[in-house]
Design a protein around this motif. Structure first.
Motif, mmCIF file in Angstrom:
data_model
loop_
_atom_site.group_PDB
_atom_site.id
_atom_site.type_symbol
_atom_site.label_atom_id
_atom_site.label_comp_id
_atom_site.label_asym_id
_atom_site.label_seq_id
_atom_site.Cartn_x
_atom_site.Cartn_y
_atom_site.Cartn_z
ATOM 1 N N GLU B 47 -9.848 2.655 36.566
ATOM 2 C CA GLU B 47 -10.808 2.402 37.654
ATOM 3 C C GLU B 47 -11.119 3.693 38.410
ATOM 4 O O GLU B 47 -12.271 4.017 38.696
ATOM 5 C CB GLU B 47 -10.232 1.382 38.647
ATOM 6 N N SER B 48 -10.074 4.426 38.733
ATOM 7 C CA SER B 48 -10.277 5.671 39.487
ATOM 8 C C SER B 48 -11.099 6.674 38.687
ATOM 9 O O SER B 48 -11.952 7.376 39.240
ATOM 10 C CB SER B 48 -8.939 6.299 39.854
ATOM 11 N N GLU B 51 -14.647 5.547 39.012
ATOM 12 C CA GLU B 51 -15.177 5.761 40.355
ATOM 13 C C GLU B 51 -15.442 7.246 40.627
ATOM 14 O O GLU B 51 -16.422 7.617 41.247
ATOM 15 C CB GLU B 51 -14.203 5.212 41.396
ATOM 16 N N ARG B 202 -2.609 1.323 44.346
ATOM 17 C CA ARG B 202 -3.970 1.624 43.882
ATOM 18 C C ARG B 202 -4.541 2.822 44.647
ATOM 19 O O ARG B 202 -5.139 3.727 44.064
ATOM 20 C CB ARG B 202 -4.853 0.382 44.051
ATOM 21 N N LYS B 203 -4.305 2.834 45.953
ATOM 22 C CA LYS B 203 -4.825 3.924 46.786
ATOM 23 C C LYS B 203 -4.146 5.261 46.448
ATOM 24 O O LYS B 203 -4.775 6.312 46.436
ATOM 25 C CB LYS B 203 -4.602 3.602 48.270
ATOM 26 N N ARG B 206 -5.496 6.619 43.201
ATOM 27 C CA ARG B 206 -6.832 7.171 43.446
ATOM 28 C C ARG B 206 -6.725 8.543 44.123
ATOM 29 O O ARG B 206 -7.400 9.503 43.770
ATOM 30 C CB ARG B 206 -7.581 6.149 44.306
ATOM 31 N N GLU B 210 -8.132 12.053 42.741
ATOM 32 C CA GLU B 210 -9.096 12.771 43.578
ATOM 33 C C GLU B 210 -8.642 14.220 43.779
ATOM 34 O O GLU B 210 -9.425 15.167 43.696
ATOM 35 C CB GLU B 210 -9.118 12.105 44.955
#
Lengths: 338, 481
Positions: B47-48, B51, B202-203, B206, B210
């Motif tokens: 997902e990351s 995104e 999840r955060k 991510r 990032e």
């Protein structure tokens, strides 16, 4: 002696056509040769007598104990068909041994020290010039066949300084469409040595063996000295071949019909040439800085058609030309027919 | 429910392939056991990647362990690594493709046992890669053996009575260990248990990716993960096991967050023009043959030389000077330092050949020329000289007489001459000059031109020049006498 590892002085890049040599250590010549061959990254581990290669940096290099540690990676590279060049400057063993020159890692390097059905081409330089030239050749071979390639030198060839004429840089090797270049074009590429299905792995292994066969057909290199009419053939590689050259010269002056065959590639081994020589000669002797490892390849090459003697030194002792001459004299005498 | 809603619900993140081309089984499902944490973590990563829009520049490293087949799932560049070596492979991948985002995904056997050195070194170097460390406290793939992270008292197939910390040590807390290093910019531990912690995980995932996309540095995320099969408990209880048993020993925390700075933009190194590489590598020397050799008495031709003294007398440099001169006069040369077992006995020495023909052995066992810079060297080596050979003796340091009567001795007060010139350490160059002047093997002009090539310190070239000239005069004088 190194006539087939030419000096490639072309001047195509606007460089002076007539190159001038510089006096340089063998280990340093490997580094410069690698850069001329296009190497832009280097991952190594300093182990005497290969330390200069790590210090100068920019492939991978080490010596016996370090090469043992690299075996895992070499096997994976062979399995995943990743080209790379690994230089080993052989020292005394087993274990930590010492830092003096030996050729005791022949089996490790030539018969492979890792797991699985693979081989690695092995170049054995004997001079400063060849430390450069064969390093460059190793890069091209690794790239062409997608295989790890080894450069097997000894502590003397690594530490010795000789004049070296550096050739032109080779043009950039072709871009790899199989690599993981972290771009859209190669996004779905996979570098892996896993083939879970037996049939798939067998086919992969057959593919590797075909490649090694092609290497055996096309990439053999050797050189000879005073081989015409030789009834006794001495075989040695690397620094030993240099000592033997002097010994053969002295023996010929005494009227002994002896000649030298020097393998430049240890895999592929100059089998065919040895077989031819076994028809002309009555005896062979291998000289090695080991307990006798290359001798097995010589005997296999000639199917034991004629006797093969062995003379070896270990622990870092390098025989003198006079010492080798004595061995040649004895063999000539005992052989009776020479 | 209308159909389109249903379809959207089933859609996988774009970081995954549409189908998983494994040999057997359902090509829409992963190979993990029900309740295993890997699938959940895979999804968060995929997902990351979607995104952040970085699939094209991502290289995913699959380890050895349950996640060995990561490459079946992630629609990125993929490399399958040897056990424990992913951070080393990642180092190579990232450094040769510095714009890439490298993900090293490893289990606890892979990372904390066999690969402990690789992970610590990569973390310490601050390699730009995201490491996801899946800690489920056992070796999962091989059937549930004790891992470095197995909890005290926890039963496994290799610790059936429970981990005895006296025998096996206490579990390794990787985040805490890595937090002691300077380089990592983000170190966090999270858990795949309970909605709250799963959301937090999840955060964190991510955040790590990032940080890679912005090229900020090394990130390490430890994920406490379930292994219902290996633990022998059902999936819901497995999540409870994490929260109740693992978290007390492996506290959840953000240990390091140094991401509040600008990333390091990737600036490619310009490749030098091929015609410049020789210049950069300094690969061009003196033109050979521009220094013509002089007429030489045949007995001094093609010398096989040994040069010996104590360490600090510049013995190796003297040998190098002789070889450099020989090369400049168009001859074949070799120089070999004393080395290995030969280095015993307090003397340093080297072997030099200067020859009209190709040189065989670079090792000089029976020299025709010996340069003895001190007495132990003479005593050790003069016996090796061939009959009729030449010994140049630095008699400032050799009070004893030569024992050989069948050789030629040239006695030079090299240290005293050098001392008068300002530095006794230039005795080696006095010896070089004396040899050249006496034998005529090397021209004075060549010797002087060779000095800048071999003497690194430019301020010493002048002193050495005087030393060579003084030695040359001495040698020439002795020759005439």
């Amino acid at each position: 002696m190194a006539q087939d590892a030419g000096t490639n002085v072309k001047g195509a890049l606007g460089l002076p056509a007539k190159r001038t040599p510089i006096l340089i250590k063998g280990n340093d010549a490997i580094v410069k040769g690698a850069i001329l061959a296009g190497a832009r990254s280097y991952f190594g581990y300093p182990i005497t007598p290969a330390s200069e290669i790590a210090e100068t940096a920019s492939r991978t290099a080490s010596s016996g104990p370090g090469i043992s540690l690299k075996q895992e990676g070499i096997s994976y590279c062979a399995g995943a068909e990743l080209p790379c060049v690994i230089a080993t400057i052989m020292r005394g063993g087993p274990g930590l041994g010492n830092i003096a020159p030996e050729q005791s890692d022949y089996n490790q390097v030539v018969r492979i020290g890792g797991h699985g059905n693979y081989r690695t081409p092995v170049y054995a330089p004997a001079s400063g010039q060849e430390m450069c030239d064969l390093t460059m050749a190793a890069f091209e071979t690794a790239d062409r066949y997608r295989t790890p390639v080894m450069i097997a030198a000894d502590g003397f060839t690594g530490q010795m300084m000789e004049p070296v004429v550096f050739p032109d840089p080779i043009p950039a090797l072709p871009e790899k469409d199989w690599a993981t270049r972290a771009d859209a074009a190669t996004r779905r590429n996979l570098i892996s040595s896993i083939f879970l299905e037996p049939d798939e792995l067998e086919e992969h292994n057959r593919h590797l063996q075909r490649k090694y066969k092609e290497i055996e057909e096309k990439e053999v290199r050797f050189s000879e000295y005073m081989i015409d009419g030789a009834k006794l053939v001495v075989v040695g590689y690397g620094i030993v071949s240099r000592v033997l050259r002097t010994a053969v010269h002295l023996a010929r002056e005494e009227g002994i019909p002896v000649g030298l065959l020097r393998p430049i590639t240890l895999f592929p081994f100059p089998k065919k040439r040895l077989e031819e020589l076994a028809r002309q000669a009555k005896r062979m002797i291998t000289f090695e800085l080991s307990n006798g490892q290359m001798i097995e390849d010589v005997r296999l090459s000639i199917h034991d058609r004629i006797p093969v003697d062995f003379y070896g030194r270990m622990g870092g002792n390098v025989p003198s030309a006079e010492e080798c001459l004595d061995v040649i004299r004895r063999a000539a005498k005992e052989g009776g027919t020479l | 429910m209308s159909a389109p809603v249903y379809e959207v619900f089933l859609q996988k993140p774009k970081g995954f392939y549409d189908t998983y081309e494994r040999k057997s089984g359902d090509k829409t499902l992963m190979h993990y056991c029900p309740g295993c944490g890997h699938g959940e973590l895979h999804k968060m990563i995929a997902e990351s990647l979607e995104e952040l829009g970085v699939r094209d520049r991502t290289i995913f490293l699959s380890p050895v362990g349950c996640s060995v087949f990561g490459y079946y799932y992630f629609d990125t560049g993929n490399i399958q690594c040897a056990h424990g070596r992913a951070p080393a492979v990642g180092t190579g991948a990232q450094r040769s493709r510095p714009h890439s985002i490298v993900i090293s995904y490893q289990g606890d056997g892979d990372l904390a046992a066999i690969g402990l050195n690789e992970i610590l070194q990569a973390a310490n170097r601050g390699e730009k890669m995201a490491v996801f460390f899946v800690n489920n406290a056992i070796y999962g793939m091989t059937g549930g053996q004790m891992a470095p992270t197995t909890l005290p008292g926890m039963a496994t197939t290799t610790s059936p009575l429970g981990r005895d910390v006296k025998l096996a040590g206490a579990p390794i807390r990787m985040c805490e260990m890595i937090s002691t290093l300077e380089a990592p910019v983000y170190v966090a531990r999270c858990a795949l248990a309970g909605a709250k912690e799963i959301n937090r995980t999840r955060k964190i995932v991510r955040k790590a990716l990032e940080t890679q996309a912005e090229r900020k540095g090394f990130t390490f995320v430890e994920v406490l993960s379930t292994c219902p099969t290996g633990w022998g408990i059902n999936p819901p209880d497995s999540q409870k096991f994490i929260l109740e048993k693992m978290v007390p020993y492996f506290p959840l925390n953000i240990f390091v967050d140094k991401t509040d700075h600008e990333g390091e933009p990737y600036v490619p190194h310009p490749e030098p023009a091929p015609s410049k590489i020789h210049e950069i590598l300094r690969l061009t020397g003196h033109e050979v043959g521009s220094f013509a050799p002089g007429a030489v008495d045949p007995r001094y031709m093609n010398p096989r030389m040994k040069i010996a003294g104590f360490g600090g007398q510049g013995v190796l440099l003297l040998g190098l000077g002789l070889a450099q001169c020989g090369m400049m006069e168009g001859r074949q040369v070799s120089w070999l330092p004393s080395y290995g077992p030969e280095m015993r006995g307090g003397t340093a020495h080297c072997h030099v050949n200067i020859s009209e023909d190709e040189i065989g052995s670079p090792l000089v066992s029976r020299p025709t020329v010996l340069l003895s810079l001190n007495q132990p060297s003479m005593e050790k080596f003069e016996g090796q000289l061939v009959p009729g050979g030449l010994q140049v003796r630095n008699v400032s340091m050799i009070p004893a007489a030569s024992k050989r009567t069948d050789i030629e001795n040239l006695d030079i007060r090299a240290s005293e001459i050098a001392d008068k010139l300002g530095n006794p350490r230039a005795a080696n160059m006095v010896m070089l000059g004396a040899y050249a002047g006496y034998t005529g093997m090397l021209q004075l002009e060549t010797c002087l031109a060779a000095l800048p090539e071999i003497v690194k310190k430019k301020t010493l070239v002048e002193l050495n020049r005087k030393a060579v000239e003084a030695g040359y005069e001495e040698g020439k004088k002795a020759r005439k006498a």
